[in-house]
Scaffold this motif. Structure first.
Motif, PDB file in Angstrom:
ATOM      1  N   ASP A   1       0.817  -1.218   0.000  1.00 10.04           N
ATOM      2  CA  ASP A   1       0.000   0.000   0.000  1.00 10.04           C
ATOM      3  C   ASP A   1       0.850   1.267   0.000  1.00 10.04           C
ATOM      4  OD1 ASP A   1       1.051  -0.178   2.510  1.00 10.04           O
ATOM      5  OD2 ASP A   1      -0.870  -0.024   3.581  1.00 10.04           O
ATOM      6  N   LYS A   2       2.155   1.146  -0.273  1.00 12.25           N
ATOM      7  CA  LYS A   2       3.016   2.315  -0.428  1.00 12.25           C
ATOM      8  C   LYS A   2       4.173   1.964  -1.356  1.00 12.25           C
ATOM      9  CE  LYS A   2       5.998   1.491   3.602  1.00 12.25           C
ATOM     10  NZ  LYS A   2       6.554   2.094   4.832  1.00 12.25           N
ATOM     11  N   ILE A   3       4.755   2.988  -1.929  1.00 13.23           N
ATOM     12  CA  ILE A   3       5.885   2.821  -2.838  1.00 13.23           C
ATOM     13  C   ILE A   3       7.165   3.025  -2.037  1.00 13.23           C
ATOM     14  CG2 ILE A   3       6.989   3.607  -4.963  1.00 13.23           C
ATOM     15  CD1 ILE A   3       4.223   2.318  -5.330  1.00 13.23           C
ATOM     16  N   THR A   4       8.057   2.053  -2.109  1.00  9.23           N
ATOM     17  CA  THR A   4       9.243   2.113  -1.266  1.00  9.23           C
ATOM     18  C   THR A   4      10.424   1.416  -1.915  1.00  9.23           C
ATOM     19  OG1 THR A   4      10.073   1.689   0.977  1.00  9.23           O
ATOM     20  CG2 THR A   4       8.672  -0.012  -0.032  1.00  9.23           C
ATOM     21  N   MET A   5      11.594   1.602  -1.323  1.00  9.72           N
ATOM     22  CA  MET A   5      12.819   0.923  -1.703  1.00  9.72           C
ATOM     23  C   MET A   5      13.250  -0.003  -0.564  1.00  9.72           C
ATOM     24  SD  MET A   5      15.441   3.716  -3.326  1.00  9.72           S
ATOM     25  CE  MET A   5      15.539   3.987  -5.087  1.00  9.72           C
ATOM     26  N   SER A   6      14.185  -0.882  -0.869  1.00  8.55           N
ATOM     27  CA  SER A   6      14.805  -1.670   0.185  1.00  8.55           C
ATOM     28  C   SER A   6      15.655  -0.750   1.055  1.00  8.55           C
ATOM     29  CB  SER A   6      15.674  -2.770  -0.412  1.00  8.55           C
ATOM     30  OG  SER A   6      16.782  -2.209  -1.103  1.00  8.55           O
ATOM     31  N   ASP A   7      15.882  -1.144   2.287  1.00  4.76           N
ATOM     32  CA  ASP A   7      16.703  -0.330   3.194  1.00  4.76           C
ATOM     33  C   ASP A   7      18.109  -0.133   2.637  1.00  4.76           C
ATOM     34  OD1 ASP A   7      14.592  -0.137   4.943  1.00  4.76           O
ATOM     35  OD2 ASP A   7      15.269  -1.786   6.235  1.00  4.76           O
ATOM     36  N   GLU A   8      18.655  -1.169   2.007  1.00  6.38           N
ATOM     37  CA  GLU A   8      20.009  -1.089   1.472  1.00  6.38           C
ATOM     38  C   GLU A   8      20.078  -0.090   0.323  1.00  6.38           C
ATOM     39  OE1 GLU A   8      23.581  -4.129   0.156  1.00  6.38           O
ATOM     40  OE2 GLU A   8      21.516  -4.634  -0.410  1.00  6.38           O
ATOM     41  N   CYS A   9      19.137  -0.188  -0.605  1.00  3.62           N
ATOM     42  CA  CYS A   9      19.132   0.721  -1.750  1.00  3.62           C
ATOM     43  C   CYS A   9      18.906   2.155  -1.286  1.00  3.62           C
ATOM     44  CB  CYS A   9      18.057   0.295  -2.753  1.00  3.62           C
ATOM     45  SG  CYS A   9      18.129   1.182  -4.327  1.00  3.62           S
ATOM     46  N   TRP A  10      17.998   2.344  -0.343  1.00  7.12           N
ATOM     47  CA  TRP A  10      17.726   3.693   0.160  1.00  7.12           C
ATOM     48  C   TRP A  10      18.953   4.267   0.861  1.00  7.12           C
ATOM     49  CZ3 TRP A  10      14.120   7.096  -0.898  1.00  7.12           C
ATOM     50  CH2 TRP A  10      14.015   8.229  -0.103  1.00  7.12           C
ATOM     51  N   HIS A  11      19.687   3.422   1.575  1.00  3.64           N
ATOM     52  CA  HIS A  11      20.899   3.874   2.267  1.00  3.64           C
ATOM     53  C   HIS A  11      21.899   4.450   1.271  1.00  3.64           C
ATOM     54  CE1 HIS A  11      24.554   3.877   4.689  1.00  3.64           C
ATOM     55  NE2 HIS A  11      25.127   3.120   3.762  1.00  3.64           N
ATOM     56  N   TYR A  12      22.168   3.721   0.191  1.00  2.10           N
ATOM     57  CA  TYR A  12      23.163   4.185  -0.776  1.00  2.10           C
ATOM     58  C   TYR A  12      22.642   5.361  -1.611  1.00  2.10           C
ATOM     59  CZ  TYR A  12      26.176   0.255   0.347  1.00  2.10           C
ATOM     60  OH  TYR A  12      27.004  -0.619   0.996  1.00  2.10           O
TER      61      TYR A  12
END
Length: 323
Positions: free
Chosen positions: A159-170
């Motif tokens: 129900d939301k658009i998101t990235m993986s924590d790893e991808c968001w970190h970089y």
């Protein structure tokens, strides 16, 4: 008058994500195409200048909605307008399509700005953090592909658009590095004061001229009229207007802000429907190419803009009434 000041990869990447998630591709593309209509000359630097000059403030996302709803009077859905309005800042669009554009905006400008900064020799490839290069790759295409794929994989059936924590970190690390080494660097900021001065001087020039011609009109209305005109200019066009109004000119150069010609008056309305038929394009916004000016140098462009802005008001009672 509609023109899209946007990154070329953004609508396509946003639509790719939307299609992969089985969402509304047309809504996604409509938001992507309209989200930066309100951007000023010189990007965020110009936005900051107009925000300082305008008593009511200025935000490019709000101006984008104004261009679509007020100036162009487009019949857009609330979902589209919400996505345009909330593509930046802390607020979240209420549709998944709007959220796609919001995250696509970030990945698009980071990737484009890396390539632009390298071409401008502000940074070198070897300057980019090695762990980010290892994760994303130096290749713009591979970097975009990895980001888009990660968004799709982590947003499917959610129900939301998101990235993986790893991808968001970089991504966040790369963005912070870009702010420190590109956006706020001496090389990139060295011309900013000049750009701000151009926009401020031109804004004040038009305010002075309108105040002289309509001295009984509310200053907020004058500001809004000038802001709508100036904010719709491209970098190249605002520099041309600055040259016309502030730099010495040869005798054969014509200033096309003839609105202030004493022969003009507020009842001299322009027949836009006939002009549209003859030219094959909508209302003039100052972004047409130089060949247009060579073809019709006598056009009174500022008058055209003001006529458009007041076309639905009563010229006898309030010639500066906004739409």
């Amino acid at each position: 008058m509609i023109f899209a000041k946007l990154f070329s990869l953004e609508p396509s990447s946003a639509r790719t994500i939307s299609k992969s998630l089985r969402l509304n591709e047309d809504l996604t593309e409509a938001i992507a195409l309209g989200h930066d209509l309100g951007h000023t000359p010189f990007g965020h630097s110009g936005e900051g200048t107009l925000n300082r000059l305008m008593k009511e403030g200025f935000k490019h996302n709000e101006q984008s909605v104004r261009v679509a709803e007020v100036i162009e009077n487009l019949n857009l859905t609330q979902e589209t307008l919400d996505g345009i309005l909330n593509h930046t800042g802390q607020t979240i669009p209420f549709t998944l399509e709007g959220q796609i554009v919001k995250i696509s905006d970030r990945i698009a400008y980071i990737n484009h700005d890396i390539q632009d900064a390298i071409r401008a020799e502000i940074i070198k490839e070897s300057d980019i953090p090695s762990d980010c290069l290892e994760y994303f790759s130096l290749s713009n295409r591979q970097r975009m592909s990895k980001m888009v794929t990660d968004i799709v994989q982590n947003s499917f059936d959610k129900d939301k658009i998101t990235m993986s924590d790893e991808c968001w970190h970089y991504l966040d690390k790369l963005r912070n590095w870009m702010f420190e080494n590109v956006y706020f660097s001496h090389g990139a900021k060295s011309e900013e004061a000049k750009a701000q001065g151009v926009l401020e001087n031109l804004f004040n020039y038009y305010m002075e001229q309108l105040s002289y011609s309509f001295n009984s009109t509310d200053e907020l209305k004058l500001q809004r009229t000038v802001c709508d005109y100036v904010s719709g200019m491209t970098d190249r066009y605002v520099l041309m207007k600055y040259e016309e109004n502030f730099l010495p000119a040869p005798f054969n150069r014509k200033n096309d802000d003839g609105f202030f010609d004493e022969k003009k008056n507020k009842h001299n309305w322009f027949d836009w429907s006939e002009m549209d038929k003859q030219q094959g394009w909508g209302s003039y916004d100052g972004t047409q190419d130089a060949d247009y000016f060579a073809k019709e140098p006598e056009r009174d462009h500022f008058q055209d803009w003001l006529d458009l802005n007041w076309a639905y008001g009563d010229p006898d009672s309030d010639p500066l009434k906004p739409l």
